[in-house]
Write a protein that holds these residues in place. Structure first.
Motif, short mmCIF file in Angstrom:
data_model
loop_
_atom_site.label_atom_id
_atom_site.label_comp_id
_atom_site.label_asym_id
_atom_site.label_seq_id
_atom_site.Cartn_x
_atom_site.Cartn_y
_atom_site.Cartn_z
N SER A 235 0.84 -1.21 0.00
CA SER A 235 0.00 0.00 0.00
C SER A 235 0.86 1.24 0.00
N ASP B 227 -10.79 6.04 -1.40
CA ASP B 227 -9.74 5.84 -0.41
C ASP B 227 -9.24 4.40 -0.49
N HIS B 228 -8.33 4.04 0.42
CA HIS B 228 -7.77 2.69 0.40
C HIS B 228 -8.83 1.64 0.72
N ASP B 229 -9.82 2.00 1.55
CA ASP B 229 -10.93 1.08 1.81
C ASP B 229 -11.61 0.69 0.50
N LEU C 142 -9.27 -1.52 -1.76
CA LEU C 142 -9.15 -2.91 -1.35
C LEU C 142 -10.46 -3.67 -1.53
N GLU C 143 -11.58 -2.99 -1.36
CA GLU C 143 -12.86 -3.64 -1.63
C GLU C 143 -12.98 -3.99 -3.11
N THR D 45 -2.98 2.04 6.83
CA THR D 45 -4.32 2.04 6.25
C THR D 45 -4.61 0.71 5.55
N GLY D 46 -3.64 0.20 4.81
CA GLY D 46 -3.81 -1.07 4.13
C GLY D 46 -4.06 -2.21 5.10
N ARG E 144 -5.27 -1.99 8.24
CA ARG E 144 -6.57 -1.84 8.91
C ARG E 144 -7.71 -2.25 7.99
N THR E 145 -7.62 -1.90 6.73
CA THR E 145 -8.68 -2.26 5.79
C THR E 145 -8.72 -3.77 5.59
N ARG F 36 -10.37 -5.38 8.47
CA ARG F 36 -11.83 -5.23 8.43
C ARG F 36 -12.46 -6.22 7.47
N LEU F 37 -11.80 -6.43 6.32
CA LEU F 37 -12.36 -7.33 5.32
C LEU F 37 -12.22 -8.80 5.72
#
Length: 401
Positions: free
Chosen positions: A11, A63-65, A68-69, A131-132, A134-135, A138-139
């Protein structure tokens, strides 16, 4: 069935590179890049390597969220989604691990806090890495997340190489020391170079030259880093695409006093408007070589400065190591620019270094020797594979639990 797949995430501040690798046979299943994150012109380039062809998405990734989604959706469309039972771990490239995070590490809250604590010494990279992670958490909250640090390989440097000659209390209070970067590449390449020489890594001394847009050199003694060219930040050392590399520190004070430049302006100058770009307006070695062939004096001078700095580091690290088994070129320029390799070694026959013109000019994606048979010190080209190294280290960690 034991899961054997590793998703490797790199990331950046406005991008996410990724690869899905099956460690059962080290095959790549998918590769891709989300770029220009946060801009209206965001794009996602995805390629499943088992077939199906490349696919692209265009449109804003906020954003990075969101990036990645979108990556997860593309992988799922190929039957390789983040919910796959075959996925064993997500491995993350993290640029700065400081003195505490020096081995591949399972991510928990304490590890994330330490990575965040290091943001002041890696302001462009560590925030995106966090950030990468944390995302991804979450996933897939149930999946192990492993951080692999660019600085880790260089943590073996002896104190006399890692310390700057400044007041010790000030240095320790503000974590000012030489950390080095591109460590994942240097670790992988030094190991593969030893294999090319038919020896164990513990038996060889190497000078590894990672030459891309960012560039670094390392002196590797018996598989451990003895010294490296980058320091507190990736700015120190070799001439790079847009970074100055080594410079008199007083230049910063001079530009502040005489040119009225702020610290932020000097920072931008040295990191983004210097190096090859600052010298001749191009940071692509292919374009510089083309311009040189056309007689462009600025391109010629930029190339000569670049090579001069390379030679200085080869000589310095030869002295540090005492004996050298091979000089190894890797990364984009190191792997693909025969003229750079030839020029860097030219005139060093007294050190036992030479390249064979025909071997050097021959292309190839495999590790190979380009020195003549009589050369006392071998010269090699070893393609780097940071993603595979991250996958190897991440998978080994979770498999050992």
């Amino acid at each position: 069935m034991t899961p054997t797949r590793v998703l490797v995430l790199n990331s950046g501040s406005s991008s996410v590179k990724y690869q899905l690798i099956d460690m059962a046979d080290r095959s790549r299943l998918a590769v891709g890049l989300a770029e220009r994150i946060g801009e209206e012109t965001s794009a996602l380039h995805h390629e499943p390597l088992a077939g199906g062809g490349k696919r692209e998405r265009h449109g804003r990734l906020a954003d990075h969220d969101a990036a990645l989604e979108a990556i997860a959706e593309e992988l799922a469309a190929d039957g390789m989604g983040l919910d796959s039972p075959e996925l064993a771990v997500i491995g993350h490239r993290v640029v700065h691990g400081g003195l505490k995070l020096t081995v591949p590490t399972l991510v928990d809250d304490a590890v994330l806090k330490e990575i965040e604590r290091l943001i002041p010494v890696a302001p462009l990279h560590n925030p995106a890495n966090v950030t990468g992670i944390r995302t991804a958490q979450r996933l897939r909250p149930d999946l192990p997340q492993v951080a692999v640090f660019d600085t880790a390989f260089h943590s073996a440097m002896p104190e006399h190489a890692a310390r700057y000659a400044i007041d010790v209390e000030t240095a320790d209070a503000h974590r000012v020391r030489r950390y080095g970067f591109h460590g994942t590449s240097h670790a992988y390449v030094s190991r593969k170079a030893a294999e090319l020489l038919g020896k164990d890594a513990s038996e060889v001394n190497l000078i590894v030259l990672h030459l891309g847009n960012g560039a670094s050199a390392s002196a590797v003694r018996g598989g451990r880093c003895e010294d490296t060219s980058m320091g507190l930040t990736p700015l120190e050392g070799l001439v790079m695409g847009t970074r100055s590399g080594d410079i008199d520190p007083a230049v910063v004070f001079h530009l502040g006093r005489v040119a009225g430049m702020s610290m932020d302006e000097v920072d931008e100058l040295l990191n983004k408007r210097s190096g090859l770009l600052g010298l001749c307006g191009d940071n692509d070695m292919r374009q510089i070589r083309r311009r040189m062939a056309e007689g462009d004096a600025a391109a010629r001078l930029a190339f000569d400065i670049y090579i001069h700095r390379l030679k200085k580091y080869i000589g310095a690290y030869y002295a540090v190591l005492g004996t050298v088994d091979a000089v190894v070129f890797t990364a984009g320029v190191g792997e693909n620019s025969a003229p750079v390799r030839e020029a860097a070694v030219a005139g060093l026959k007294e050190l036992g270094l030479a390249v064979d013109g025909e071997l050097n000019a021959a292309g190839g994606k495999e590790a190979r020797l380009i020195s003549p048979s009589y050369a006392r010190v071998k010269v090699a080209v070893v393609p780097t594979d940071e993603e595979l190294e991250i996958a190897e280290q991440s998978y080994a960690l979770v498999a050992s639990r």
